[in-house]
Design a protein around this motif. Sequence first.
Motif, PDB file in Angstrom:
ATOM      1  N   PHE A 118       7.294  11.188 -38.405  1.00 23.51           N
ATOM      2  CA  PHE A 118       7.333  10.001 -39.267  1.00 23.51           C
ATOM      3  C   PHE A 118       8.174  10.134 -40.533  1.00 23.51           C
ATOM      4  CE2 PHE A 118       3.509   9.217 -36.755  1.00 23.51           C
ATOM      5  CZ  PHE A 118       3.657   7.869 -36.453  1.00 23.51           C
ATOM      6  N   ILE A 119       8.297  11.328 -41.080  1.00 20.06           N
ATOM      7  CA  ILE A 119       8.969  11.488 -42.369  1.00 20.06           C
ATOM      8  C   ILE A 119      10.478  11.562 -42.196  1.00 20.06           C
ATOM      9  CG2 ILE A 119       9.230  12.974 -44.408  1.00 20.06           C
ATOM     10  CD1 ILE A 119       6.549  11.491 -44.202  1.00 20.06           C
ATOM     11  N   GLU A 120      11.176  10.762 -42.997  1.00 21.35           N
ATOM     12  CA  GLU A 120      12.629  10.813 -43.027  1.00 21.35           C
ATOM     13  C   GLU A 120      13.090  11.205 -44.431  1.00 21.35           C
ATOM     14  OE1 GLU A 120      14.454   7.906 -39.893  1.00 21.35           O
ATOM     15  OE2 GLU A 120      13.113   6.755 -41.166  1.00 21.35           O
ATOM     16  N   GLU A 121      14.353  11.553 -44.546  1.00 20.45           N
ATOM     17  CA  GLU A 121      14.904  12.027 -45.811  1.00 20.45           C
ATOM     18  C   GLU A 121      14.563  11.069 -46.955  1.00 20.45           C
ATOM     19  OE1 GLU A 121      16.619  15.170 -47.664  1.00 20.45           O
ATOM     20  OE2 GLU A 121      16.609  14.959 -45.481  1.00 20.45           O
ATOM     21  N   GLY A 122      13.913  11.632 -47.988  1.00 19.51           N
ATOM     22  CA  GLY A 122      13.589  10.848 -49.175  1.00 19.51           C
ATOM     23  C   GLY A 122      12.235  10.189 -49.165  1.00 19.51           C
ATOM     24  N   ASP A 123      11.555  10.153 -48.019  1.00 19.90           N
ATOM     25  CA  ASP A 123      10.202   9.594 -47.983  1.00 19.90           C
ATOM     26  C   ASP A 123       9.270  10.439 -48.844  1.00 19.90           C
ATOM     27  OD1 ASP A 123      10.849   7.535 -46.269  1.00 19.90           O
ATOM     28  OD2 ASP A 123      10.204   8.580 -44.462  1.00 19.90           O
ATOM     29  N   GLU A 124       8.332   9.788 -49.508  1.00 28.05           N
ATOM     30  CA  GLU A 124       7.403  10.496 -50.389  1.00 28.05           C
ATOM     31  C   GLU A 124       6.035  10.663 -49.713  1.00 28.05           C
ATOM     32  OE1 GLU A 124       9.400   8.983 -54.603  1.00 28.05           O
ATOM     33  OE2 GLU A 124       7.358   8.324 -54.069  1.00 28.05           O
ATOM     34  N   VAL A 125       5.440  11.828 -49.947  1.00 29.61           N
ATOM     35  CA  VAL A 125       4.121  12.144 -49.396  1.00 29.61           C
ATOM     36  C   VAL A 125       3.227  12.586 -50.547  1.00 29.61           C
ATOM     37  CG1 VAL A 125       2.818  13.538 -47.761  1.00 29.61           C
ATOM     38  CG2 VAL A 125       5.187  12.893 -47.236  1.00 29.61           C
ATOM     39  N   ILE A 126       2.094  11.917 -50.726  1.00 29.57           N
ATOM     40  CA  ILE A 126       1.164  12.273 -51.804  1.00 29.57           C
ATOM     41  C   ILE A 126       0.233  13.379 -51.327  1.00 29.57           C
ATOM     42  CG2 ILE A 126      -0.673  11.463 -53.318  1.00 29.57           C
ATOM     43  CD1 ILE A 126       0.588   8.709 -53.267  1.00 29.57           C
ATOM     44  N   VAL A 127       0.168  14.439 -52.114  1.00 30.58           N
ATOM     45  CA  VAL A 127      -0.653  15.611 -51.800  1.00 30.58           C
ATOM     46  C   VAL A 127      -1.543  15.914 -52.998  1.00 30.58           C
ATOM     47  CG1 VAL A 127      -0.610  18.086 -51.302  1.00 30.58           C
ATOM     48  CG2 VAL A 127       1.093  16.576 -50.258  1.00 30.58           C
ATOM     49  N   PRO A 130      -5.756  21.294 -55.669  1.00 28.22           N
ATOM     50  CA  PRO A 130      -5.044  22.328 -54.924  1.00 28.22           C
ATOM     51  C   PRO A 130      -4.814  21.893 -53.472  1.00 28.22           C
ATOM     52  CG  PRO A 130      -7.339  22.961 -55.170  1.00 28.22           C
ATOM     53  CD  PRO A 130      -7.154  21.704 -55.974  1.00 28.22           C
ATOM     54  N   PHE A 131      -3.746  22.427 -52.889  1.00 27.84           N
ATOM     55  CA  PHE A 131      -3.338  22.050 -51.539  1.00 27.84           C
ATOM     56  C   PHE A 131      -3.204  23.289 -50.666  1.00 27.84           C
ATOM     57  CE2 PHE A 131       0.247  22.117 -54.571  1.00 27.84           C
ATOM     58  CZ  PHE A 131       0.875  23.279 -54.153  1.00 27.84           C
ATOM     59  N   PHE A 132      -3.302  23.097 -49.362  1.00 26.40           N
ATOM     60  CA  PHE A 132      -2.954  24.152 -48.417  1.00 26.40           C
ATOM     61  C   PHE A 132      -1.447  24.318 -48.498  1.00 26.40           C
ATOM     62  CE2 PHE A 132      -2.020  25.161 -43.785  1.00 26.40           C
ATOM     63  CZ  PHE A 132      -2.296  26.518 -43.924  1.00 26.40           C
ATOM     64  N   ASP A 133      -0.975  25.526 -48.801  1.00 26.77           N
ATOM     65  CA  ASP A 133       0.434  25.711 -49.158  1.00 26.77           C
ATOM     66  C   ASP A 133       1.400  25.295 -48.060  1.00 26.77           C
ATOM     67  OD1 ASP A 133      -0.543  27.881 -47.701  1.00 26.77           O
ATOM     68  OD2 ASP A 133       0.767  29.332 -48.662  1.00 26.77           O
ATOM     69  N   GLN A 134       0.984  25.362 -46.794  1.00 29.07           N
ATOM     70  CA  GLN A 134       1.893  25.003 -45.718  1.00 29.07           C
ATOM     71  C   GLN A 134       2.251  23.515 -45.709  1.00 29.07           C
ATOM     72  OE1 GLN A 134       3.549  26.952 -43.357  1.00 29.07           O
ATOM     73  NE2 GLN A 134       2.904  28.575 -44.736  1.00 29.07           N
ATOM     74  N   TYR A 135       1.387  22.674 -46.297  1.00 30.11           N
ATOM     75  CA  TYR A 135       1.739  21.254 -46.380  1.00 30.11           C
ATOM     76  C   TYR A 135       3.115  21.091 -47.025  1.00 30.11           C
ATOM     77  CZ  TYR A 135      -3.347  20.148 -46.069  1.00 30.11           C
ATOM     78  OH  TYR A 135      -4.662  20.030 -45.709  1.00 30.11           O
ATOM     79  N   ILE A 136       3.317  21.819 -48.107  1.00 30.27           N
ATOM     80  CA  ILE A 136       4.509  21.618 -48.924  1.00 30.27           C
ATOM     81  C   ILE A 136       5.768  21.966 -48.134  1.00 30.27           C
ATOM     82  CG2 ILE A 136       5.594  22.130 -51.132  1.00 30.27           C
ATOM     83  CD1 ILE A 136       2.698  20.819 -51.171  1.00 30.27           C
ATOM     84  N   HIS A 137       5.762  23.160 -47.522  1.00 33.93           N
ATOM     85  CA  HIS A 137       6.926  23.585 -46.748  1.00 33.93           C
ATOM     86  C   HIS A 137       7.172  22.631 -45.583  1.00 33.93           C
ATOM     87  CE1 HIS A 137       6.360  27.102 -49.155  1.00 33.93           C
ATOM     88  NE2 HIS A 137       5.261  27.469 -48.533  1.00 33.93           N
ATOM     89  N   ASN A 138       6.112  22.220 -44.918  1.00 31.39           N
ATOM     90  CA  ASN A 138       6.260  21.353 -43.749  1.00 31.39           C
ATOM     91  C   ASN A 138       6.838  19.987 -44.122  1.00 31.39           C
ATOM     92  OD1 ASN A 138       5.193  23.388 -42.224  1.00 31.39           O
ATOM     93  ND2 ASN A 138       3.208  22.434 -41.898  1.00 31.39           N
ATOM     94  N   ILE A 139       6.370  19.422 -45.226  1.00 36.85           N
ATOM     95  CA  ILE A 139       6.894  18.129 -45.684  1.00 36.85           C
ATOM     96  C   ILE A 139       8.374  18.248 -46.041  1.00 36.85           C
ATOM     97  CG2 ILE A 139       6.773  16.411 -47.543  1.00 36.85           C
ATOM     98  CD1 ILE A 139       3.706  17.074 -47.624  1.00 36.85           C
TER      99      ILE A 139
END
Length: 427
Positions: A118-127, A130-139
């Motif tokens: 679903f995510i394309e270049e420039g799309d924003e994801v609210i996290v 504290p977060f599971f660190d893999q979310y960040i790399h994956n997004i």
Amino acid sequence: MSTKKEIKPAARVSSNKQDVWSLVNEAAAAAAQGGQSVTNLGQGFFGYNPPKFVLDAAKEVLDRVECNQYSPTRGRPRLLKALSEAYSPFFGRTLDPNTEIVVTTGANEGTLAAFMGFIEEGDEVIVMEPFFDQYIHNIQMAGGKVVYVPLHPPKDGASKTCSSKEWTLDIEEFKSKITPKTKMMIINTPHNPIGKIFTKEELKAITDLAVEHNILIVSDEVYDRLFYTEFTRVATISPEVENLTITVGSGGKTFNATGWRVGWLIGKPHLIKPASVGHTQLCYSSVSPLQEATAIGLEKAESENYWEHSVKTMKHKMDLFNEIWDELGIPYTVPDGGYFVLANFSKLKLPEDYPFPPSVQNRARDFKLCWWFIKELGVAAIPPTEFYTEENAHMAEDYLRFAVCKEDSMLEEAKEKLRKLKPLLEN
């Protein structure tokens, strides 16, 4: 004379900042070389095997030819059916195993597949932090931009033991992060590392915003079988929310088998189809014999009384380990789910001249605490500011995260080592 172009790694993997996992392992290895035993309550892997009926299933299916070959990309039929039967009662309707579930190579690959779908270049994801660190790399790998909003710690968390419910989200602050580019939000319940289970009222406030702005939801519910209070699944808030929600699950967390890398995504067909394509392009299909064994585990769990036993066992371990904080007068967060506990060490004063290595010297205080605990006490924990932006790291710099999914003897060993803190806390 030609000049060869320098070959550089991609920016997404070229950070010089040492990650928390290698740092903790480095400190533990150094302590071990010095003759000290280290009790590792850091990473959340289990210190014991899956239940016998699941292990027996894994051994049995290895003898079957079809279980050692490629599985269908969406998952083995038996596992899809077992997941449908296990989860349909929670969703209040029959989940179609062919269109509403996809099996992934662990929950982490599942979230990446959802982002890739679903995510394309420039799309924003609210996290939420504290977060599971893999979310960040994956997004970021999917081309998305991460937008952060913190869960605020208890105001008196440094002076008294608090419930994980007291880590709160400012819904107006969350709302302010929504822009026309917001494509997705992530909800993690039960939460790692806090152990917070979002109440139905909290989830309704968050998901109302998702419905209003047509924002997709990735609901990370990998600890969905380990809850000690009422647990609401995000997709069950309303039909409108279900139409926006991809639920993430984990066989590794469910059956004490984190190395099996069997996960799944559940959602309406219009959500699962793109995620399934992402999964297929990432790894084609997931480990066949362990999918089949997970299916058998789900089929037998009820008759083996596994769900009740699993919760009872983990709650016992949590209570057993947390006795040490009560004994020492260390405030901690009492989790409502999962198997992590956060303890607050604001009252512990570290030596000003302690020889911290460069990799720790310029990090937040919890990294120094972590290193000192390993070297001086022989207990490994995780510094939670790794799961924060620098802007909000101060919220967690006095905490350490401990995983209690270990043998009772290991928890008792850690408690004995932690008793060395007593004279330091009395000064």
